[in-house]
Each structure stands twice: as structure tokens, then as C-alpha cells.
Motif scaffolding. Structure first.
Motif, PDB file in Angstrom:
ATOM      1  N   GLU A 644      16.432 -32.668  27.418  1.00 26.55           N
ATOM      2  CA  GLU A 644      17.422 -33.740  27.467  1.00 26.55           C
ATOM      3  C   GLU A 644      17.219 -34.665  26.286  1.00 26.55           C
ATOM      4  O   GLU A 644      16.139 -34.730  25.692  1.00 26.55           O
ATOM      5  CB  GLU A 644      17.330 -34.516  28.775  1.00 26.55           C
ATOM      6  N   LEU A 645      18.291 -35.382  25.958  1.00 24.85           N
ATOM      7  CA  LEU A 645      18.283 -36.295  24.821  1.00 24.85           C
ATOM      8  C   LEU A 645      19.192 -37.457  25.162  1.00 24.85           C
ATOM      9  O   LEU A 645      20.276 -37.268  25.735  1.00 24.85           O
ATOM     10  CB  LEU A 645      18.781 -35.576  23.565  1.00 24.85           C
ATOM     11  N   GLU A 646      18.787 -38.672  24.819  1.00 26.14           N
ATOM     12  CA  GLU A 646      19.562 -39.852  25.188  1.00 26.14           C
ATOM     13  C   GLU A 646      19.888 -40.676  23.952  1.00 26.14           C
ATOM     14  O   GLU A 646      19.001 -41.056  23.192  1.00 26.14           O
ATOM     15  CB  GLU A 646      18.786 -40.702  26.183  1.00 26.14           C
ATOM     16  N   ILE A 647      21.193 -40.953  23.741  1.00 29.35           N
ATOM     17  CA  ILE A 647      21.657 -41.787  22.635  1.00 29.35           C
ATOM     18  C   ILE A 647      22.797 -42.663  23.147  1.00 29.35           C
ATOM     19  O   ILE A 647      23.399 -42.368  24.183  1.00 29.35           O
ATOM     20  CB  ILE A 647      22.131 -40.940  21.432  1.00 29.35           C
ATOM     21  N   PRO A 648      23.152 -43.744  22.453  1.00 35.33           N
ATOM     22  CA  PRO A 648      24.251 -44.608  22.910  1.00 35.33           C
ATOM     23  C   PRO A 648      25.593 -43.879  22.881  1.00 35.33           C
ATOM     24  O   PRO A 648      25.805 -42.963  22.077  1.00 35.33           O
ATOM     25  CB  PRO A 648      24.240 -45.765  21.901  1.00 35.33           C
ATOM     26  N   GLY A 649      26.516 -44.305  23.767  1.00 36.42           N
ATOM     27  CA  GLY A 649      27.849 -43.713  23.800  1.00 36.42           C
ATOM     28  C   GLY A 649      27.860 -42.427  24.589  1.00 36.42           C
ATOM     29  O   GLY A 649      26.987 -42.166  25.412  1.00 36.42           O
ATOM     30  N   TYR A 650      28.888 -41.612  24.323  1.00 38.94           N
ATOM     31  CA  TYR A 650      28.987 -40.345  25.043  1.00 38.94           C
ATOM     32  C   TYR A 650      29.804 -39.347  24.221  1.00 38.94           C
ATOM     33  O   TYR A 650      30.583 -39.724  23.344  1.00 38.94           O
ATOM     34  CB  TYR A 650      29.620 -40.529  26.420  1.00 38.94           C
ATOM     35  N   SER A 651      29.603 -38.086  24.527  1.00 46.18           N
ATOM     36  CA  SER A 651      30.387 -37.007  23.920  1.00 46.18           C
ATOM     37  C   SER A 651      31.329 -36.465  24.975  1.00 46.18           C
ATOM     38  O   SER A 651      30.903 -36.044  26.046  1.00 46.18           O
ATOM     39  CB  SER A 651      29.469 -35.890  23.405  1.00 46.18           C
ATOM     40  N   SER A 652      32.625 -36.476  24.682  1.00 44.15           N
ATOM     41  CA  SER A 652      33.607 -35.979  25.646  1.00 44.15           C
ATOM     42  C   SER A 652      34.015 -34.537  25.349  1.00 44.15           C
ATOM     43  O   SER A 652      34.765 -33.941  26.116  1.00 44.15           O
ATOM     44  CB  SER A 652      34.854 -36.871  25.640  1.00 44.15           C
ATOM     45  N   TYR A 653      33.531 -33.992  24.239  1.00 41.09           N
ATOM     46  CA  TYR A 653      33.779 -32.578  23.954  1.00 41.09           C
ATOM     47  C   TYR A 653      32.585 -32.008  23.205  1.00 41.09           C
ATOM     48  O   TYR A 653      32.024 -32.659  22.305  1.00 41.09           O
ATOM     49  CB  TYR A 653      35.054 -32.392  23.128  1.00 41.09           C
ATOM     50  N   LEU A 654      32.173 -30.810  23.587  1.00 39.57           N
ATOM     51  CA  LEU A 654      31.053 -30.127  22.955  1.00 39.57           C
ATOM     52  C   LEU A 654      31.532 -28.825  22.336  1.00 39.57           C
ATOM     53  O   LEU A 654      32.311 -28.092  22.951  1.00 39.57           O
ATOM     54  CB  LEU A 654      29.950 -29.834  23.989  1.00 39.57           C
ATOM     55  N   HIS A 655      31.052 -28.535  21.122  1.00 39.77           N
ATOM     56  CA  HIS A 655      31.501 -27.345  20.408  1.00 39.77           C
ATOM     57  C   HIS A 655      30.313 -26.723  19.674  1.00 39.77           C
ATOM     58  O   HIS A 655      29.665 -27.390  18.854  1.00 39.77           O
ATOM     59  CB  HIS A 655      32.586 -27.741  19.400  1.00 39.77           C
ATOM     60  N   PRO A 656      29.979 -25.466  19.960  1.00 36.88           N
ATOM     61  CA  PRO A 656      28.823 -24.840  19.300  1.00 36.88           C
ATOM     62  C   PRO A 656      29.140 -24.449  17.859  1.00 36.88           C
ATOM     63  O   PRO A 656      30.199 -23.880  17.579  1.00 36.88           O
ATOM     64  CB  PRO A 656      28.571 -23.605  20.166  1.00 36.88           C
ATOM     65  N   ILE A 657      28.249 -24.755  16.934  1.00 35.97           N
ATOM     66  CA  ILE A 657      28.405 -24.364  15.539  1.00 35.97           C
ATOM     67  C   ILE A 657      27.038 -23.896  15.026  1.00 35.97           C
ATOM     68  O   ILE A 657      26.019 -23.992  15.718  1.00 35.97           O
ATOM     69  CB  ILE A 657      28.930 -25.515  14.653  1.00 35.97           C
ATOM     70  N   GLU A 658      27.025 -23.398  13.779  1.00 36.21           N
ATOM     71  CA  GLU A 658      25.780 -22.980  13.151  1.00 36.21           C
ATOM     72  C   GLU A 658      25.842 -23.332  11.677  1.00 36.21           C
ATOM     73  O   GLU A 658      26.839 -23.049  10.992  1.00 36.21           O
ATOM     74  CB  GLU A 658      25.581 -21.479  13.333  1.00 36.21           C
ATOM     75  N   ILE A 659      24.819 -23.982  11.161  1.00 35.88           N
ATOM     76  CA  ILE A 659      24.743 -24.362   9.752  1.00 35.88           C
ATOM     77  C   ILE A 659      23.390 -23.917   9.209  1.00 35.88           C
ATOM     78  O   ILE A 659      22.341 -24.252   9.789  1.00 35.88           O
ATOM     79  CB  ILE A 659      24.920 -25.883   9.563  1.00 35.88           C
ATOM     80  N   ASP A 660      23.427 -23.169   8.136  1.00 35.48           N
ATOM     81  CA  ASP A 660      22.204 -22.656   7.511  1.00 35.48           C
ATOM     82  C   ASP A 660      21.326 -21.915   8.511  1.00 35.48           C
ATOM     83  O   ASP A 660      20.084 -21.994   8.471  1.00 35.48           O
ATOM     84  CB  ASP A 660      21.400 -23.795   6.870  1.00 35.48           C
ATOM     85  N   GLY A 661      21.987 -21.196   9.423  1.00 33.54           N
ATOM     86  CA  GLY A 661      21.258 -20.409  10.397  1.00 33.54           C
ATOM     87  C   GLY A 661      20.693 -21.199  11.553  1.00 33.54           C
ATOM     88  O   GLY A 661      20.024 -20.625  12.426  1.00 33.54           O
ATOM     89  N   VAL A 662      20.963 -22.495  11.590  1.00 34.70           N
ATOM     90  CA  VAL A 662      20.431 -23.344  12.658  1.00 34.70           C
ATOM     91  C   VAL A 662      21.517 -23.568  13.707  1.00 34.70           C
ATOM     92  O   VAL A 662      22.605 -24.044  13.387  1.00 34.70           O
ATOM     93  CB  VAL A 662      19.958 -24.699  12.093  1.00 34.70           C
ATOM     94  N   PRO A 663      21.256 -23.231  14.978  1.00 35.93           N
ATOM     95  CA  PRO A 663      22.254 -23.472  16.025  1.00 35.93           C
ATOM     96  C   PRO A 663      22.356 -24.965  16.349  1.00 35.93           C
ATOM     97  O   PRO A 663      21.341 -25.628  16.604  1.00 35.93           O
ATOM     98  CB  PRO A 663      21.718 -22.676  17.218  1.00 35.93           C
ATOM     99  N   LEU A 664      23.584 -25.470  16.311  1.00 32.97           N
ATOM    100  CA  LEU A 664      23.841 -26.881  16.590  1.00 32.97           C
ATOM    101  C   LEU A 664      24.944 -27.003  17.626  1.00 32.97           C
ATOM    102  O   LEU A 664      25.766 -26.104  17.790  1.00 32.97           O
ATOM    103  CB  LEU A 664      24.253 -27.622  15.316  1.00 32.97           C
ATOM    104  N   MET A 665      24.966 -28.122  18.321  1.00 32.63           N
ATOM    105  CA  MET A 665      26.065 -28.452  19.209  1.00 32.63           C
ATOM    106  C   MET A 665      26.756 -29.685  18.632  1.00 32.63           C
ATOM    107  O   MET A 665      26.130 -30.728  18.453  1.00 32.63           O
ATOM    108  CB  MET A 665      25.587 -28.721  20.630  1.00 32.63           C
ATOM    109  N   LEU A 666      28.030 -29.508  18.300  1.00 30.54           N
ATOM    110  CA  LEU A 666      28.819 -30.602  17.764  1.00 30.54           C
ATOM    111  C   LEU A 666      29.389 -31.401  18.933  1.00 30.54           C
ATOM    112  O   LEU A 666      30.140 -30.870  19.756  1.00 30.54           O
ATOM    113  CB  LEU A 666      29.948 -30.055  16.885  1.00 30.54           C
ATOM    114  N   GLY A 667      29.036 -32.665  19.014  1.00 32.35           N
ATOM    115  CA  GLY A 667      29.529 -33.531  20.072  1.00 32.35           C
ATOM    116  C   GLY A 667      30.523 -34.532  19.515  1.00 32.35           C
ATOM    117  O   GLY A 667      30.247 -35.199  18.510  1.00 32.35           O
ATOM    118  N   ILE A 668      31.686 -34.628  20.160  1.00 30.36           N
ATOM    119  CA  ILE A 668      32.725 -35.556  19.717  1.00 30.36           C
ATOM    120  C   ILE A 668      33.089 -36.440  20.893  1.00 30.36           C
ATOM    121  O   ILE A 668      33.429 -35.949  21.972  1.00 30.36           O
ATOM    122  CB  ILE A 668      33.968 -34.807  19.206  1.00 30.36           C
TER     123      ILE A 668
END
Length: 820
Positions: A644-668
């Protein structure tokens, strides 16, 4: 999308309050006739239970359980169940009138001053319904993975961002890479994907204009509107126009407010020439049709059109419909093998009118189109004559009232049931085996949680072959469905399985309250005729379509269950992931509970976004901060939190991406001030999910004024987000897009695309349609569509290539720029 999420949460809380804080419909102690059961959520007793028979008419209405999947051997059996439910409804009304209208028998039929003795008022029943699209707004481009790429790479991204591979979702804009198809109000636009200036095809949706001569309010004439003169200081106007000079080619043809002159004070006067867009009396007004969604299948384009007719108060000479006729869906299939470029219309191949039907969502699997819709029934036609304020009951005691009311009700329910079945048009070869058995959508108690009205809506799955040779231009459809005494929350579909998730009630014996529960009706859509397939019940209610996902034979669903404290007037929540095993052929009809998580999030937090990817589940909850969770679902019986990870605000949409071979979750989502709780702008976050047990924020950026409907381009590593700012003046308005460069550890604005000048956004007259934000990429050329224009931009440099105005000059249609 933020507004949709907040609306969903509001409706969830509102339904909870209505179920828990209101006076019980009939004061009675909770029944103790329910058989004992030790089943878990998602599993139900096989013994069929029935609602307590309330009032003077004996009825037997089942409570929902897996047996409802069996459907009907004959339509007469369906009619019998409908009639039984109708009798339960009218009997409940009669019982309520006896219990609560205790002074009714004091009415004196001989007293001329008693309003009960006045001539009866003619009642023209309102047959309206409510349309609810639970579909969530999502990025308009497809996702993918890539490593580091050169800036000159050629990229295409024009497919709909589908939740399930092989299942195409309907949208207001579709593209096959060669053309763009856009639904702009009642107009269907088609243009060349790479050159919008090469000519367009415009297809106007036909509709019959209402004859207002017999309108209830009398003969109606349009209300003339004087020319509107608006003034602005010349210096401000000049600077505003100068600031937007580069946009003159976009806005000059959009506005009918092009005439200007100066008054004696040197102020610039801009005149809007218009006639009234609203009638003098709303029941007499019939708006234009609206294209709700498009499906693209090879060389066929399906338009799903809604047409409303607000004439419910016109006195009818024939028997009124029992299904809502204030709106209807019209399904039209067009030929797109040869698209005209001279402004002419597409060729219509087939059409089907679905009366009294409200659109929910649509999918296509190869050539099969699948539409999810809801029909509503005007049960007030039954109950209106049963209330004790009607003149025929004046002076009657309870016994006399009951006898007359029962006679009145039974004289109507038989015919009403027949008309419901006729108007549903669900018979296939004289059978009704595609219909779930009628049942109350509740559990835990045999006391009715819905006030008797179990047939208010009918949820249906409508399928047809879009590649057919339609005889006489008539589309033949197949329909499956079921009555819902709750409200439909969301839709989920794969290539052969579809589920409607409806929110009903479950009785909590500990609190003596009715809590929310989600009832899942599963349909087999692997054959041309959809069929009832499976059933499940879980606590709480889902957020949107992304709350459900089918993976390796298991349906994972995330819900939020609300609990309200009368003592403290505060709510608490329980968020859980439920894992349900979907039965195979011969394994019965119950989706059995395999596993569930503990509460997801901190106390009082609710679900803001969900995304399932393979054997992982990603969930964002929110109260004042944004906890981001990852769950391991590889073992269906033992789902567990990994990180788990906690930061201010919230993400109402999550989208999986990959940059330089690193798996990331794009939160908007939105950034939120932790002290005040106010939203301060859109927040873009990159979460590093390489190690789910040690989640990290890779990058974040906050942009005020933007909103979270986005498209991500994996090759160019760019993110496109709509942005809108309205000042209430002619200055500093913005409606368009911001393009961001996304890299490992960075989110940086690159350029903006403005879709109309600030001045025309404030002063202009516009056509009565509004395009939601969408973005596409064709050969590394970005096309953005918003409000009333489509604009092509060089993806790398941000230079404008061409623009297309969708707004149509129409002197009778003078609308503000934003249509809310």
C-alpha cells in the motif's frame, strides 16, 4: 468522470438513507419464519423462500435465489408470476391505506364542503422513467507496453479503451483508422481520419414532430425572444480577441453572433439572433433525438439513438401504455463501405424501435451487437384508484374500504399483467425461457423491503447480428432479462458472459436495518439468443464497470457497504474484494463465494477506483488521503494485500503502462487540500509497481482546471487530458486539452490545444449538442474532439494541422457553449 463517481456515491448513500432512516412501510416486528442458514455472502440457501403476504389479497412472491436462473417453460408461467407480484403490490397499498389513513372514514359524503365530495379530477398518468448510464468515463486510447523510443516513431492509437480483450465497447466517437465517426447530438458526422477538410458525411436522425394542437396546455406558439445585446468594454474585447487571434479559424464559423457595432460609450455590441429554444409549457416540448453511442463492426456502423416525447399530460383516447413511453431507443445500422464526402447521409440498412427503453451500455463481439437497457412500468395506473382520498371511498370504514379496494384492484391487475407481457416483446418461439424468474431482490428476511413494487423496472440484454441482410430494413433482435426491484449499478461483459449488477437489500438482524447488497444476474451470450446463466449475491454496491472482472473462471467484484449510525449521524464503510467461482456447464447456477478480503482501506474510506490486471487487483480508497493498494488474487480462496501507498488526493482512474521496461500504474484523479478537503486540480501520478510489496510514487503533477478523462500514448509517451476553465466573462476561458510528456520519474506539460476562443465561449450562439472529450492518433497526428470542434495537431510539435467545425448554423438553435 469525477462527477460520475460523486454521483454514484451520492445515489448509494441516498438509497441507504431511504432504506434505513424512513418509517417502515408497515409497522411489524421482523419475521422469524426464515429458515436457519449458515451460508456465506455469495452463497444462498437452496430452499425457496417467499415474501410475507401483506394485506387482504393472498400472494406468493419468491425471494431471489439461484432457482430464478431456470427461466420459464411458457409465457403463461411468466404472466402468472407477474400477476402474483402485481397483486402483492396492490395488496400492500391497501394495507398501508388502512394503517396510516386512520381518519379517512370521517369523510362525510353529504357535506358539500368536504373535498372528497368534489367531482373526481381526471388523472393522466405520468409514464416517465429514469435513464442511468453506469458506464465510467475512461481514456480514449489503447494501452500497450514499450521501451525507450525515438521521437520520430510513427504511432497509431484510435481504438476504444476496452476493458475486456475481444469485446468492443460503445462510445460516442469511433474510428477504424481510416474514418472517424462522431455522434454530435442528433447528427452523425463522418470524416477522413487524417484530413478532416477533405469532406464530411452528415446524417441527421429523423423524428416525427409532435402535433401540439391538442396539447394539454392548449395551442402552443414559440415564444419570441428579442435580440440579445451584450456589451463589453472595447479595450477588454480587443485584447480578448487579439489573444485568441490564432483561433479565429475555429470560432468564426461557429457563432451566429457575428454582427458587431459600437454604442455611444464606445462599447462593442454583439447581437445574438435567436428564437426561443424552450416552449411555454414543458409537457408540450419534444426535443430532438440524441445519439447515445456507436458500435463499429467491419463495414457496418450501429447508432443507438434516444428519442423523447414529453406528452404525458395529453388526454389519450386509447388505453395508455403501461411501459414508459416518454422515451424510446432506436437502433440503426448504417453502411460505411462507401462514405460520401459532400455532406450527404450514410445509407440506412436496418432499424429497430424499442419503445419505453432507456439505454445503459452496449458491447460488440465480432458481428454481434449487445445492448443493455432498462424499461420502466407505470404501476401508478394500478395504485391510483386505491388511495382513500378517491371519492368512492368517502365515509367508508376500514372493512368497507378494503372490500371495495380489493374489487377495484382485481378488476385491473389481470389486464395490466397481459399488457406488460405484450409490451415487453420478449417471446421467442412462444417461450419465455430467456427471462429470469420474477423475485424480490432482497435476502435475510421475508418482510418486503420495497413497499410492494417489485416490477418497476425490467433489465434486458438485447442482441442482434449487425452483419445480417435486414429484410425490409427491420432488425430482428433477441432479448433476455429480468425484473429488478433494486437499481442497476453497472454492466460487465466478456465474449461469452455478461452480468448485470443491481443493488437491492439484505436484512441485518443485528442492527434491524436493511443494508445494501449487489445481486448479480449472469447471462450466457455465447449463442445468438442470450440466456439466464448464473446468480450471486454479495454485500455492498460496486463503483462502476471496472469493479468487476472475470479471470480464469472467477468473477472478482469490489463493493462498498455503508453503515449509518443514528446516534452519531456518521457513516462507516466496509470495502471488500469478493471472488466468485462462475459455474461451468452441469455445475448448477450459483456463483459460489471462493474468497474475500478484509476491509480495504482505512475506517470510513470509500472506493474511488479499481483495476484488475491478471492475478492482481489495484484499488484506491479515499477520505482525505489517497491510499493505493495492490492485492494478490492468484489464489482465489485466499486474496491478500501485498502493498500500500498513501499520498494526498485520490486517483479516480487507473491505467497500466510500461516505461523503459518498468511496470507502472498511471493514476489520474484530483489533488485535495488535506486541511480543507477542497479539490485543487487534476493530479497525475505514476506508481512504480515493480515490487507490489514496496510501492513507490515515481512521479506526480497537479494541474488546476483539468479533469480526468485521459488518453495515454505508449510509444510517444504522452498523456492527453482535457482541461476546461470558465470565468463567467469573455476573458481567460479555456476549453481544450493539455498534452504531457511522460517519462520515468517525470510528468511535464508539453503544449495546449484550445478548441474555441474565450470570447466566443462567452458570447457565441451554438448548436444544441456537445461532444465529450476524446482523443485519437493517426500516423502520429493527434486528433482531439471536444464541445463543437475536432482539431488535428502534430503530436511532436503541437502545431495545428486542420480543424473541423461540428457546430451547425441554425437560427432557431441558440445555445450556450457549455451544455450541462
Amino acid at each position: 468522470m469525477i462527477m460520475l463517481n460523486l454521483l454514484n456515491l451520492f445515489l448509494t448513500l441516498l438509497l441507504y438513507l431511504l432504506q434505513h432512516l424512513q418509517q417502515p412501510l408497515l409497522t411489524a416486528e421482523p419475521t422469524t419464519t426464515k429458515p436457519a442458514t449458515t451460508t456465506k455472502p455469495g452463497q444462498v440457501s437452496k430452499a425457496t423462500q417467499y415474501l410475507d403476504s401483506v394485506g387482504p389479497i393472498e400472494t406468493k412472491v419468491r425471494i431471489i435465489d439461484p432457482s430464478v436462473v431456470n427461466g420459464y417453460n411458457s409465457c403463461n408461467d411468466l404472466k402468472d408470476d407477474i400477476l402474483n407480484a402485481l397483486n402483492h403490490y396492490v395488496s400492500t397499498i391497501i394495507a398501508q391505506e388502512i394503517q396510516y389513513n386512520v381518519d379517512a372514514e370521517k369523510c362525510d359524503p353529504n357535506d358539500p364542503n368536504n373535498w372528497w365530495n368534489q367531482p373526481p379530477v381526471e388523472v393522466y398518468p405520468y409514464s416517465g422513467g429514469f435513464a442511468e448510464d453506469a458506464a465510467a468515463e475512461a481514456p480514449a486510447s489503447e494501452s500497450g507496453s514499450s521501451g525507450t523510443v525515438a521521437m520520430k516513431v510513427t504511432e497509431d492509437s484510435f481504438g476504444t479503451n476496452n476493458q475486456v480483450e475481444g469485446v468492443d465497447e460503445a462510445d460516442v466517437v469511433k474510428s477504424d483508422g481510416e474514418y472517424v465517426f462522431a455522434a454530435y447530438g442528433d447528427l452523425l458526422y463522418v470524416w477522413n481520419a487524417t484530413d478532416g477538410t477533405a469532406g464530411v458525411s452528415i446524417t441527421a436522425m429523423p423524428y416525427e414532430k409532435v402535433d401540439l394542437s391538442n396539447c394539454y396546455s392548449g395551442t402552443w406558439e414559440p415564444m419570441p425572444v428579442d435580440d440579445v445585446a451584450v456589451a463589453e468594454e472595447a479595450s477588454n474585447s480587443t485584447s480578448s480577441e487579439a489573444a485568441n487571434a490564432t483561433l479565429s479559424d475555429v470560432s468564426s464559423s461557429n457563432s451566429t453572433a457575428s454582427d458587431t457595432n459600437a454604442n455611444e460609450n464606445g462599447e462593442i455590441i454583439r447581437s445574438r439572433k435567436a428564437t426561443s429554444i424552450m416552449p411555454g409549457y414543458w409537457p408540450c416540448y419534444q426535443p430532438k433525438p440524441s445519439i447515445l453511442s456507436l458500435l463499429l463492426q467491419g463495414k457496418r456502423l450501429t447508432a443507438i439513438v434516444s428519442e423523447s416525447s414529453y406528452m404525458p399530460m395529453e388526454k389519450e383516447t386509447s388505453e395508455p401504455r403501461v411501459m414508459s413511453d416518454s422515451s424510446k431507443l432506436i437502433v440503426r445500422v448504417y453502411d460505411i463501405s462507401n462514405i460520401p464526402t459532400d455532406g450527404s447521409a450514410l445509407t440506412l440498412l436496418g432499424e429497430r424501435v424499442l419503445n419505453g427503453t432507456s439505454y445503459n451500455s452496449a458491447r460488440s463481439v465480432n458481428d454481434t451487437a449487445i445492448i443493455f437497457a432498462t424499461s420502466y412500468f407505470d404501476t401508478y395506473q394500478l395504485s391510483s384508484d386505491l388511495y382513500r382520498y378517491n371519492r368512492q371511498y368517502c365515509g367508508l370504514n376500514d372493512t368497507e374500504y378494503e372490500a371495495l379496494a380489493v374489487k377495484t384492484a382485481l378488476n385491473k391487475t389481470e389486464r395490466f399483467a397481459e399488457r406488460m407481457l405484450e409490451e415487453l416483446q420478449v417471446q421467442v418461439d412462444g417461450k419465455c425461457d430467456s427471462i429470469f424468474q420474477v423475485a424480490a431482490m432482497q435476502s435475510g428476511n421475508t418482510t418486503d423491503a420495497f413497499g410492494g413494487n417489485l416490477l418497476g423496472s425490467f433489465v434486458q440484454v438485447i442482441s442482434f447480428d449487425a452483419s445480417s441482410d435486414f429484410v425490409d430494413k427491420k432488425i430482428s433482435t433477441n432479448i433476455a432479462g429480468g425484473f429488478s426491484s433494486g437499481w442497476i449499478s453497472s454492466i460487465y461483459a466478456t465474449q461469452d458472459f455478461a452480468a448485470t449488477l443491481s443493488v437491492g437489500s439484505t436484512y441485518n438482524a443485528t442492527t434491524n436495518y436493511w443494508d445494501q447488497a449487489t445481486f448479480i444476474l449472469g447471462f450466457d451470450i455465447s449463442t445468438p439468443i442470450p440466456k439466464p446463466f448464473s446468480y450471486a449475491e454479495i454485500p455492498g454496491s460496486p463503483l462502476n464497470q471496472y469493479s468487476a472482472d472475470l479471470y480464469e473462471g472467477h468473477l472478482r467484484v469490489v463493493t462498498t457497504e455503508w453503515f449509518w449510525s443514528d446516534a452519531t449521524s456518521t457513516s462507516t464503510t466496509t470495502n471488500k474484494i469478493f471472488v466468485l467461482k462462475v459455474p461451468k456447464s452441469g455445475e448448477g447456477s450459483t456463483m459460489t463465494l471462493t474468497g474475500e478480503t478484509d476491509h480495504v482501506g482505512k475506517p470510513n474510506e470509500s472506493i474511488m477506483s479499481v483495476r484488475f490486471m491478471g492475478d492482481k487487483g489495484y484499488v484506491v480508497t479515499y477520505l482525505r488521503k489517497d491510499p493505493f493498494y495492490v492485492y494478490d488474487l492468484s489464489n482465489p480462496s485466499k486474496p491478500k494485500k501485498m502493498g500500500e501507498l498513501e499520498i494526498p488526493g485520490y486517483s479516480s482512474y487507473l491505467h497500466p503502462i510500461e516505461i523503459d521496461g518498468v511496470p507502472l500504474m498511471l493514476g489520474i484523479g484530483m489533488n485535495v487540500n488535506e486541511t480543507t478537503g477542497w479539490e485543487t486540480g487534476v493530479k497525475i501520478s505514476l506508481f512504480d509497481v515493480t515490487d507490489p510489496t514496496t510501492l513507490r510514487v515515481n512521479a506526480t503533477y497537479v494541474d488546476e482546471g483539468a479533469y480526468s478523462s485521459a488518453g495515454y500514448l505508449p510509444l510517444s509517451q504522452k498523456l492527453i487530458i482535457p482541461k476546461s476553465e470558465y470565468t463567467g466573462t469573455a476573458n481567460n476561458n479555456f476549453d481544450g486539452f493539455v498534452v504531457y510528456d511522460i517519462g520515468f520519474g517525470k510528468v511535464k506539460p508539453s503544449y495546449e490545444i484550445q478548441h474555441a476562443s474565450s470570447y466566443d465561449m462567452y458570447y457565441g450562439c451554438w448548436y444544441g449538442a456537445y461532444m465529450p472529450a476524446r482523443s485519437f492518433v493517426f500516423k502520429s497526428k493527434l486528433t482531439t474532439i471536444l464541445s463543437h470542434t475536432a482539431i488535428s495537431t502534430d503530436l511532436e510539435t503541437g502545431d495545428r494541422l486542420w480543424n473541423l467545425t461540428l457546430d451547425v448554423k441554425n437560427n432557431t438553435d441558440c445555445r450556450p457553449y457549455f451544455l450541462y
